[in-house]
Scaffold this active site. Sequence first.
Site, short mmCIF file in Angstrom:
data_model
loop_
_atom_site.label_atom_id
_atom_site.label_comp_id
_atom_site.label_asym_id
_atom_site.label_seq_id
_atom_site.Cartn_x
_atom_site.Cartn_y
_atom_site.Cartn_z
N HIS A 17 0.44 26.21 -21.07
CA HIS A 17 1.50 25.46 -21.73
C HIS A 17 2.84 26.17 -21.50
O HIS A 17 2.92 27.39 -21.60
CB HIS A 17 1.23 25.38 -23.23
N GLY A 35 -1.06 -1.92 6.97
CA GLY A 35 -2.25 -1.13 7.25
C GLY A 35 -2.23 -0.48 8.61
O GLY A 35 -1.22 -0.47 9.32
N GLY A 79 0.84 -1.19 0.00
CA GLY A 79 0.00 0.00 0.00
C GLY A 79 0.87 1.24 0.00
O GLY A 79 2.09 1.16 -0.23
#
Length: 465
Positions: A444, A271, A180
């Site tokens: 741009h 986790g 993860g």
Amino acid sequence: MKYDLMVIGSGPGGYVAAIRASQLDMKVAIVEKESLGGVCLNWGCIPTKALLKSAQVFDYIKHASDYGITTSSPKSDFKKIIKRSRNVAGDMSKGVAFLMKKNKIDVINGFGKVMRGKKVEVTDADKKATTYEADHIILATGGRAKALPNVKIDGKKVIGYREAMTLDKLPKKMVVIGAGAIGVEFAYFYNTIGTEVVVVEYLDQGLLPREDVDISKELKKIFQKAGIEVMASTSVESVDISSGKVKVNVKDRKKGEEQTIECDVVLSAVGVQANVENIGLEALGIEIDKGLIKIDEFYRTSTPGVYAIGDVTPGAALAHVASAEGIICVEKIAGKDPEPLDYSNVPSCTYCQPEVASVGYTEAGAKEAGFDIRVGKFPFSASGKAKASGHSAGFVKVIYDAKYGEWLGSHMIGSNVTELIAEVVAARKLETTGHEIIKSIHPHPTMSEAVMEATAAAYDEVIHL
């Protein structure tokens, strides 16, 4: 010693809730057992980004010749990298302390426990307990690293994320269990500064298994090119630390084959586990489901006057989610009319290099939900800004509903994409269509042009492919 609101926990959910409550003229106190800012500022989001930045700078220097710059052989100073990270964390914690003082929020140091009768008991470092009263109490106690039942974290040979940020020396070889965000970020960091890294992931998709499959495939290709070994569909059977070396026994879940990997240290990154123990939930009858506090859409628990936000609740364990939840919760307490949080529009970011960012449906998820979709991709290899910066790996992927043009999701991998994802979140909140994105001028040269070009590709209007 009575307050309008008491918040237990000063992480990004707790301290943000406290500040918003103060802005709404509440008398507020916040309880913290360690350092202001919680895990995020002290052991999570901020110090890890400091580590990752050091790795990125080191990588830049190693490739200086690509930019026409000559340097001598660069070396990383692991202890100085760690020290810089801790200094950044310390500065951020001091910043939260300043915010508490500025907003006239009382900071109570100690371990907070909610009691009957809308009371909070705080036990300080000397074991002295003091009881306070509050009309409203928010539980924001956060989470900690979860450990596999067969992989015990000892803080030395088998470590969690905290120890990974403060090791005494750079390990020669590391096995990272879990691919993860935490596992992937540390894998990138340690690999970049010289550690041999093996990533072991139980799920089939491999790296970042919750992301769109195209993202996972691209990141795996980039990681493997950098020398990181990635083992998907692989379980960790055992970890043996009885000898000087650490021996990790892993099993290929598809082939059934087992092998042993020797390394210096194992990072368990499987986790987060909620901090719900010993904070008084049982005595008040506050309902818990699968280790998380049950709440309604405005974070009210089953006990009137007690609320819960952040990692102790079922929502995504992300700092920005906790902050948003804290604000909504407090505004509801104050009698405002906040809109419930739309969890389908929460962005996710991973800060390895290249970065990963996403929000909304994956392509597979959109199809499963029954949408007829348009998908567009634009590679950064076709971006002038990406080429000029020397970071042309990755792409932007967009998913639209073919019928109405609704922006269902976007998934990005590339340099600085964590800064681009907010455009998608805002556009989805405003119900912006694909054609409106195409007609919105993007400057741009910028990386953001890739968002417009990917959308144009979804509608067969792409110019630069």
